[in-house]
Write an enzyme that holds these catalytic residues in place. Structure first.
Site, short mmCIF file in Angstrom:
data_model
loop_
_atom_site.label_atom_id
_atom_site.label_comp_id
_atom_site.label_asym_id
_atom_site.label_seq_id
_atom_site.Cartn_x
_atom_site.Cartn_y
_atom_site.Cartn_z
N HIS A 213 -1.06 -1.49 -4.38
CA HIS A 213 -2.34 -1.13 -3.78
C HIS A 213 -2.39 0.39 -3.57
O HIS A 213 -1.53 0.96 -2.90
CB HIS A 213 -2.49 -1.87 -2.44
CG HIS A 213 -3.82 -1.69 -1.78
ND1 HIS A 213 -4.95 -2.40 -2.16
CD2 HIS A 213 -4.22 -0.90 -0.75
CE1 HIS A 213 -5.96 -2.06 -1.39
NE2 HIS A 213 -5.55 -1.13 -0.52
N SER B 202 0.85 -1.19 0.00
CA SER B 202 0.00 0.00 0.00
C SER B 202 0.88 1.24 0.00
O SER B 202 1.62 1.49 0.96
CB SER B 202 -0.89 0.01 1.24
OG SER B 202 -1.41 1.31 1.42
N HIS C 123 -8.12 1.00 -4.30
CA HIS C 123 -9.10 0.80 -3.22
C HIS C 123 -9.79 2.13 -2.97
O HIS C 123 -9.21 3.05 -2.39
CB HIS C 123 -8.33 0.30 -1.99
CG HIS C 123 -9.17 0.12 -0.77
ND1 HIS C 123 -8.62 -0.04 0.49
CD2 HIS C 123 -10.52 0.06 -0.60
CE1 HIS C 123 -9.59 -0.19 1.37
NE2 HIS C 123 -10.75 -0.13 0.76
N MET D 213 -11.70 -5.96 4.97
CA MET D 213 -10.85 -5.06 5.76
C MET D 213 -10.56 -5.68 7.13
O MET D 213 -11.47 -6.13 7.81
CB MET D 213 -11.53 -3.70 5.95
CG MET D 213 -11.72 -2.88 4.68
SD MET D 213 -10.19 -2.52 3.80
CE MET D 213 -9.25 -1.62 5.04
#
Ligand code: DX5
Ligand code: ZN
Length: 229
Positions: free
Chosen positions: A41, A17, A74, A144
């Site tokens: 991500h 991420s 996302h 999540m």
């Protein structure tokens, strides 16, 4: 830029991420971890669905010039439908929308019509029954393991039964679907989520906030494979 394909569903994948990376040196940060990671991500926060603001299509477009990874975006947004096309044009390959914002069926078909790989996300307190009706229509389910909005939070182990439930449904209905987890994933939690059935592991702090991000990504992958034994 020829982008590497997402790959077949179900394989172990590490998706760093970028939220945890140095935004002032983003290109260098993603290049540094390239060989030990799979997808990238991209956490998009709108200040409404979550209390934080992160980045938008211009950053995706800039990053696209430096990375041929599959961009797994996302969208933590109340109105993701307004931005799907902009993200696709900027270089997004997959877009994941949250089931909590509603309008799920049309968001899925809009994303599909744009040629995007489609994901559906659920917060820790959203039951599996909320996403179950859509599993045949999406390429990825994101469960999540923290409440979205911030990096660096602690993994919520009470989401593991939901991961097991999702994996069971994927197998029993022979669905072609990736099962992604996001939040608090590190070398300790990676084997646990893989054992529960996750195959795509998002990690921010455990990679970018380490003294050697490349080695951290390599160790995270090894830890993920531990869960497959
Ligand atoms: C949380 C984001 C995550 C986050 C993960 O809202 O969706 O992708 O960046 O960060 P870590 O790995 O630090 O928990
Ligand atoms: Zn995320």
């Amino acid at each position: 830029m020829t982008v590497i394909e997402a790959g077949p569903p179900g394989e172990i994948r590490i998706a760093p991420s970028i939220l945890a990376a140095d935004f002032g040196n983003l290109a260098r940060a993603v290049e540094e971890i390239d060989v030990e990671t799979d997808w990238l991500h991209v956490d998009v926060m709108d200040g409404h669905f979550v209390p934080n603001v992160s980045l938008g299509p211009p950053v995706v477009a800039s990053l696209r010039r430096y990375s041929n990874k599959f961009f797994d975006c996302h969208l933590m947004m109340t109105e993701p439908g307004r931005y799907l096309e902009a993200f696709m044009k900027a270089g997004a390959n997959g877009c994941t929308v949250h089931v909590e914002v509603g309008g799920t069926a049309s968001l899925i078909s809009d994303a599909r019509a744009l040629g995007l790989r489609v994901g559906l996300a659920a917060n820790p307190d959203t039951p599996f029954s909320a996403v179950a009706p859509y599993l045949g229509d999406v390429d990825l389910l994101l469960l999540m393991t923290v409440f979205p909005g911030f990096g660096g939070q602690s993994f919520m182990a009470d989401v593991l039964p939901k991961v097991e439930q999702a994996r069971h449904e994927i197998e029993s209905s022979a669905l072609e679907l990736d099962l992604e987890v996001d939040g608090g994933i590190d070398v300790a939690t990676a084997p646990r989520v893989v054992r529960a059935g996750a195959n795509v592991l998002v990690a921010g702090s455990a990679i970018f906030v380490q003294s050697d991000p490349l080695n951290a990504a390599k160790e995270l992958r090894a830890a993920a494979y531990e869960g497959r034994r």
